[in-house]
Design an enzyme around this catalytic site. Structure first.
Site, PDB file in Angstrom:
ATOM      1  N   HIS A   1       8.026  -8.264   8.724  1.00 60.18           N
ATOM      2  CA  HIS A   1       7.036  -7.425   9.391  1.00 60.18           C
ATOM      3  C   HIS A   1       6.718  -6.210   8.515  1.00 60.18           C
ATOM      4  O   HIS A   1       7.431  -5.222   8.568  1.00 60.18           O
ATOM      5  CB  HIS A   1       7.558  -6.978  10.757  1.00 60.18           C
TER       6      HIS A   1
ATOM      7  N   CYS B   1       4.736 -13.188  10.019  1.00 62.82           N
ATOM      8  CA  CYS B   1       5.754 -13.799  10.883  1.00 62.82           C
ATOM      9  C   CYS B   1       5.338 -15.239  11.242  1.00 62.82           C
ATOM     10  O   CYS B   1       5.171 -16.049  10.354  1.00 62.82           O
ATOM     11  CB  CYS B   1       6.014 -12.913  12.105  1.00 62.82           C
TER      12      CYS B   1
ATOM     13  N   GLU C   1       4.502  -4.098   8.911  1.00 64.09           N
ATOM     14  CA  GLU C   1       4.148  -2.963   9.780  1.00 64.09           C
ATOM     15  C   GLU C   1       5.386  -2.239  10.306  1.00 64.09           C
ATOM     16  O   GLU C   1       5.283  -1.180  10.897  1.00 64.09           O
ATOM     17  CB  GLU C   1       3.253  -3.446  10.931  1.00 64.09           C
TER      18      GLU C   1
END
Lengths: 257, 213
Positions: free
Chosen positions: B193, B82, B195
């Site tokens: 992202h 990011c 994750e």
């Protein structure tokens, strides 16, 4: 445009348990939040939202543990709403593994809280929940007002003006629920969804009133929503998330399949 | 073997750490201790919120020099996420202009204001949700991930890299092909992202953990 519209199942949580029932075929204990979150994740949900309806402060710790357990196993965005009143509440939820928090009543009673929260944690994790009800009579120009306390208490605030103000204060996304549609299964209030989607630059999640898949399509196509949130149509197995996604894609909506 | 998630005070590091723990048995540490960061075998540079705040906190925690050194030394794999991707470039136009780490040549630009789609729909900023990533060059971190796979994004500014060789993936939004995956040598950085990007995101993190550049 290759950005997909999102489908977000919403779960009510009380003291770390999912309530109001979620029935998946093959799951006996449908109240286990981790099992339910995993199942929605496997089905391809784009995000999951938890609405914490826990009454007592002590039991909220159980909700935090629940978020921790889910965040360790489900790797899609998680939003937690309900009872978020102070920056400390936000920090607790983010530390537990939530990606966004949804602020509702506290935004109405203290709009500066939204500003403070956005400055402290970044707009990307601040969702402002807007509960709107149509207050204009038939034949009058449409007007919607903000209500709190589950739609019982009017505030006198115009919903579209309020949406603009919340974005100006730092909301990164709006969760718009039409209170007069919630639970009715007759579809979103497309008028207020369109009015607010057109009024603000941030994404709008439509909620309240979904009874079938055409309602989801209308929320995006007519309401201009960027995401659709639904609870009961998914919980009771009327439709699965893949059913909804395939149907929406067939109607020409970009979806993550 | 330790993976250090660099904690300079910006961003939700728990999600990244939890996702890494899910794909590896290696020790995952969220830390701002320079010795631990230097001693780690792999590094993750996250970032969220305004870039002025991210760069400011990196300076305030006195980690800017260390991160610059680690980027230049090319001794261990580093994954930027990011704003952690954006900071690798020369300069961002966010917050009236912010100088960044200048590891890669290029700048960070805003998608624009009051954007609309060709059919007149309002185009939202931030660019939020699941979008397709077109793989631009081959890279070990793409192993097992289909070209055009979707990842989860939340951002209003995007990278415009100068050198084609530094670009590993692009995503179309608002008529722009944003350089959402960039890297060089031991450094790989993504705007999305991983994750929070379900199976493909975890695959990318696993590839990072197994990467031996």
């Amino acid at each position: 445009m290759t950005l997909a519209k999102r489908i977000i199942p919403c779960l009510d949580v009380d003291a770390g348990r999912v309530v109001k029932g979620v029935n998946f075929v093959g799951i006996r204990d449908a109240g286990d939040p981790v099992e339910i979150a995993k199942r929605y994740n496997q089905q391809g949900a784009d995000e999951i939202t938890f609405l914490d309806i826990t009454a007592s402060h002590e039991d909220r710790d159980t909700t935090v543990e629940m978020v921790e357990r889910i965040a360790g196993e489900v790797f899609i965005p998680l939003t937690v709403g309900g009872g978020i009143r102070r920056c400390e509440d936000i920090r607790t939820m983010l530390n537990a593994g939530a990606d966004k928090v949804s602020i509702n009543t506290a935004a109405v009673t203290n709009p500066d809280f939204v500003r403070e929260a956005a400055e402290r944690f970044g707009s990307q994790c601040i969702v402002v929940a807007i509960d709107a009800k149509k207050v204009s009579a038939d034949g009058e120009p449409s007007r919607w007002e903000i209500f709190t306390h589950g739609g019982r208490r009017p505030t006198g605030l115009d919903a579209v003006d309020w949406a603009r103000k919340m974005v100006e204060y730092g909301a990164g996304e709006l969760l718009l629920t039409s209170m007069d549609r919630d639970g009715t299964k007759v579809g979103f209030d497309l008028g207020v969804t369109r009015a607010i989607s057109d009024a603000v630059e941030v994404p709008v999640i439509a909620s309240g009133g979904v009874g079938n898949l055409d309602h989801l399509v209308a929320g995006v196509k007519e309401g201009g929503a960027d995401a659709v949130l639904a609870a009961s149509i998914f919980h009771f197995g009327e439709y699965t998330i893949p059913d909804a996604k395939r149907y929406m894609a067939e109607q020409g909506i970009e979806m993550r399949l | 073997m330790t993976i250090a998630v660099i904690d300079y005070g910006m961003g939700n590091l728990h999600s990244v750490a939890k996702a890494l723990e899910h794909v590896t048995h290696e020790n995952v540490m969220v830390t701002r201790d320079p010795r631990s960061i230097r001693g780690a075998s792999r590094l993750v540079l996250p970032g969220q919120g305004a870039i002025r705040d991210c760069m400011g906190e990196l300076q305030r925690t006195e980690l800017e020099g260390l991160v610059k050194d680690l980027l230049e030394e090319q001794a261990k794999p580093l994954l930027g996420i990011c704003v952690g991707q954006q900071m690798l470039f020369d300069r961002s136009e966010e917050n009236g202009g912010v100088d960044c780490l200048s590891f890669l040549p290029g700048k960070v630009r805003r998608f624009g204001h009051k954007l609309t789609t060709p059919d007149g729909e309002r185009l939202k900023v931030p660019h939020m949700g699941w979008n397709r990533v077109t793989q631009h060059h081959q890279h070990p971190l793409w192993n097992g991930i289909e070209d055009g796979a979707r990842f989860y994004f939340v951002h209003s500014y995007y990278v415009e890299a100068e050198r084609d060789g530094d670009i590993f993936g692009t995503t179309e939004y608002a008529g722009i092909d944003a350089h959402v995956v960039t890297g060089r040598g031991t450094v790989f950085a993504v705007q999305f992202h991983p994750e929070k990007s379900a199976r493909d995101g975890l695959q990318l993190l696993e590839n990072f953990v197994n990467w031996a550049p």
